[in-house]
Each structure stands twice: as structure tokens, then as C-alpha cells.
Design an enzyme around this catalytic site. Structure first.
Site, mmCIF file in Angstrom:
data_model
loop_
_atom_site.group_PDB
_atom_site.id
_atom_site.type_symbol
_atom_site.label_atom_id
_atom_site.label_comp_id
_atom_site.label_asym_id
_atom_site.label_seq_id
_atom_site.Cartn_x
_atom_site.Cartn_y
_atom_site.Cartn_z
ATOM 1 N N HIS A 15 0.837 -1.212 0.000
ATOM 2 C CA HIS A 15 0.000 0.000 0.000
ATOM 3 C C HIS A 15 0.866 1.253 0.000
ATOM 4 C CE1 HIS A 15 -3.249 -2.446 2.382
ATOM 5 N NE2 HIS A 15 -3.706 -2.266 1.153
ATOM 6 N N LYS A 66 -17.113 -5.123 8.161
ATOM 7 C CA LYS A 66 -16.017 -5.995 7.718
ATOM 8 C C LYS A 66 -15.275 -6.611 8.898
ATOM 9 C CE LYS A 66 -14.492 -4.950 3.051
ATOM 10 N NZ LYS A 66 -13.312 -4.657 2.223
ATOM 11 N N ARG A 119 -2.173 -6.402 -8.020
ATOM 12 C CA ARG A 119 -1.141 -7.435 -7.838
ATOM 13 C C ARG A 119 -1.362 -8.600 -8.791
ATOM 14 N NH1 ARG A 119 -2.791 -7.889 -1.689
ATOM 15 N NH2 ARG A 119 -4.685 -7.889 -2.919
ATOM 16 N N SER A 124 -3.193 -7.386 3.367
ATOM 17 C CA SER A 124 -3.518 -7.175 4.794
ATOM 18 C C SER A 124 -3.954 -8.481 5.437
ATOM 19 C CB SER A 124 -4.622 -6.120 4.937
ATOM 20 O OG SER A 124 -4.173 -4.871 4.475
#
Ligand code: PNS
Length: 162
Positions: free
Chosen positions: A17, A41, A90, A128
Site C-alpha cells: 500500500h 467488515k 497485484r 492485509s
């Protein structure tokens, strides 16, 4: 002034990030890192904690700042005078998800562009979720997340275990 938004959950921010944020700051006049405040979330860190960690690691980027947001990202972007959203890619799996989101955001606000930036290969395997998995089992976080936040992550996972 050309303002870009780098939005995300950042639970927590990774070196991948941070690399995208730094590279975006070299292209646009100002970068706003938008942290989604979304308890649905079930994040490990509160939005305030995530924002604080980002603030610590972007402090040396003069044209970058961090803000929390809730609701639609296009509204957050418009309210902050941004004209572009920058997302890192990615994998092809990232692209499929991001492509759909970009088209939806374009439908919601045709004036807002989404730009994709390819990850640096050395960060291509970092996410993450993976960071949280490594931290949960007390693995090495050096090189995966910015150094100043390693202890904060370790502390949180110690709290979770106890
Ligand atoms: O880091 P993430 O979780 O992949 O980031 C996703 C994020 C925050 C960019 C996305 O969920 C988002 O923009 N949410 C805000 C709500 C919204 O605008 N939804 C419409 C587009 S999916």
C-alpha cells in the site's frame, strides 16, 4: 490542483500500500488516503487506529494526507475535490474485482477516473489478510509492513490471544 484518492480498508496498511501511495504522490499534486470506516467488515483495527498508523508512515510524504470515510467512495472523492482514484493491482484476481468496482464507480460518477498502478514485484504477495495471518502466529513482519507499525500490530494480536 490534481487530487488523487487511494482508498482502502488498510487493516493494516502494508508495504505494498505504502509503495502505491508514494508513487501516486509523485504523479499527482495531492494524495488523500481514504480509510473506509466499515465495522461490517469486522476489522482487527478500528478506523481511527488504521488512520493513525497510516498517518505515522506517510508523515514524510508532504503532499499526502489521511482521512476516514464512510458511505460511497465516489461521494468522498467528490467532497474532497478529487478527480482520480488510484488502486494497486497485484494479480489477475485483483483486476477482476477492481475492474467491476471501477465500472460501478464510473457509473455512479462519470467525472471520476480510476487509474490502476501495478505493484512492485517485491510486494506482489503481500496483503492485509496475509499480514494478519502471519501476526496471529507470531511470524516475522519485517519487510511486510512499515517498521513503525510492527509493534502496534504485535500488541494487538497479543491482546486478541489473551
Ligand atoms: O482495501 P479494500 O477493502 O479492497 O478497499 C475496498 C474499498 C474501500 C475501496 C471499497 O470497498 C469502497 O470503496 N467502499 C466504499 C463503498 C463504495 O463506494 N462502494 C461502491 C464501490 S464497490
Amino acid at each position: 490542483m490534481r487530487i488523487a484518492i487511494c482508498p482502502g480498508s488498510f487493516d493494516p496498511i502494508t508495504n505494498g500500500h505504502l509503495d502505491i501511495i508514494k508513487r501516486t504522490a509523485e504523479i499527482y499534486d495531492k494524495v488523500i488516503v481514504g480509510v473506509l470506516n466499515n465495522s461490517a467488515k469486522n476489522p482487527v483495527f478500528t478506523a481511527e487506529e488504521r488512520g493513525k498508523m497510516i498517518g505515522m508512515v506517510i508523515k514524510d510524504i508532504p503532499n499526502a494526507e489521511v482521512k476516514l470515510f464512510s458511505g460511497l467512495m465516489v461521494n468522498f472523492a467528490r467532497n474532497n475535490g478529487a478527480t482520480v482514484i488510484v488502486k494497486g493491482l497485484r494479480t489477475v484476481a485483483d483486476f477482476e474485482y477492481e475492474f467491476q468496482m471501477a465500472l460501478l464507480n464510473k457509473a455512479l460518477d462519470p467525472d471520476l477516473e480510476t487509474m490502476f498502478m501495478m505493484t512492485d514485484t517485491k510486494y506482489s504477495y503481500i496483503s492485509s489478510s496475509m499480514i494478519k495471518e502471519v501476526a496471529k502466529y507470531n511470524g516475522e513482519l519485517e519487510g511486510l509492513v512499515p517498521a513503525p507499525i510492527i509493534d502496534i500490530i504485535r500488541k494487538r494480536f497479543r491482546e486478541i490471544k489473551s
